[in-house]
Design an enzyme around this catalytic site. Structure first.
Site: not given
Ligand code: NAD
Length: 256
Positions: A67, A158, A165
């Site tokens: 975490d 956002y 970010k």
């Molecule tokens: P996702 O929900 O699958 O992954 C997000 C992860 O963050 C989860 O596994 C969650 O458990 C973890 N997380 C949250 N709080 C936490 C904590 N306290 N400790 C440890 N882990 C924690 O969604 P995703 O879209 O795969 O996101 C992954 C990354 O990609 C993020 O940084 C997100 O901002 C970025 N991102 C996503 C998109 C999109 O459109 N999905 C676009 C650009 C960037």
């Protein structure tokens, strides 16, 4: 020198389910021969992350809690990784969180708590993890984090995550400046919108996807596999001259 990651070990942080971008990265790294260590946020996610990790049928895969809101949890996690494997070669930081009610409407209404929470989990965690992991990358390494265009531009809904970010993007540059002398590179991938658990929290997400399909130069949305393969490049020696960089994997939408 090439894209093979045979004999190398990477920590993949942020798999929640099979739609997670972290899982797309994990598959690309696994296919290139890497050994993987998965970390998950809380007990609730442990079984799904274990199930996905087991599905790779790879020897030596580890699954550990981490975490990122707790310095102690991060330190314990990387101590366990050190005891288990000694050296790692990189980290995929795919972690973000913000309160759902702050991902819609006007940014000006962001609460102090919500602002700090988004910064803590989505931005500061990269620095906290880099600090603990630095000593494990004795042969040099590569850290890759995930960002979004909303950190460079004001994108509707956002909001607080866009500011997190922007702070993450700046952290990439400062960490790259610090860690280069240890042969550790730090880069980000700015992914186009992908339908994941986290993305569901963003207001009017479907209209963002439609806009990409209609207007992005490649006329299609981004896939986790495309992000995974760019991460593979950033983890491999082919990108050895690149640090402090942000690569957009978004069908070219950012040029518009
Ligand atoms: P996702 O929900 O699958 O992954 C997000 C992860 O963050 C989860 O596994 C969650 O458990 C973890 N997380 C949250 N709080 C936490 C904590 N306290 N400790 C440890 N882990 C924690 O969604 P995703 O879209 O795969 O996101 C992954 C990354 O990609 C993020 O940084 C997100 O901002 C970025 N991102 C996503 C998109 C999109 O459109 N999905 C676009 C650009 C960037």
């Amino acid at each position: 020198m090439g894209l093979s990651l045979d004999g190398k070990t990477y920590v993949v942080m942020g798999v929640a389910n099979k739609r997670s971008i972290a899982w797309g990265i994990a598959r690309s790294l696994h296919n290139a021969g890497a050994r993987l260590i998965f970390t998950y946020a809380g007990e609730r996610l442990e079984s799904s992350v274990r199930e996905l990790a087991n599905s790779l049928e790879a020897e030596g895969t580890l699954v550990l809690p981490c975490d990122v809101t707790s310095d102690e949890a991060i330190a314990t996690c990387f101590t366990e990784i050190k005891e288990a494997v000694g050296t790692i070669h990189g980290i995929a930081h795919c972690i973000a969180f913000a309160k759902t009610d702050e991902l819609k409407g006007e940014f000006v209404n962001t609460s102090r708590d919500g602002f700090l929470l988004a910064q803590n989990i989505s931005s500061f965690s990269l620095t906290a993890v880099a600090k603990e992991a630095r000593g494990l990358m004795a042969e040099g390494g590569s850290i890759v984090t995930l960002t979004y265009l909303g950190g460079e531009r004001a994108i509707p809904n956002y909001n607080v995550m866009g500011v997190a970010k922007a702070s993450l993007d700046a952290s990439v540059r400062y960490l790259a400046a610090d860690l280069g002398k240890d042969r550790i590179r730090v880069n980000s991938i700015s992914a186009g919108p992908i339908r994941t658990l986290s993305a569901k929290a963003i207001g009017e997400f479907n209209s963002i996807l439609n806009e990409i399909e209609e207007r992005a130069p490649l006329r299609r949305t981004t896939t986790p596999e495309e992000v995974g393969d760019t991460a593979l490049f950033l983890f491999s020696d082919l990108s050895r001259g690149i640090t402090g960089e942000n690569i957009h994997v978004d069908s070219g939408y950012h040029i518009l």
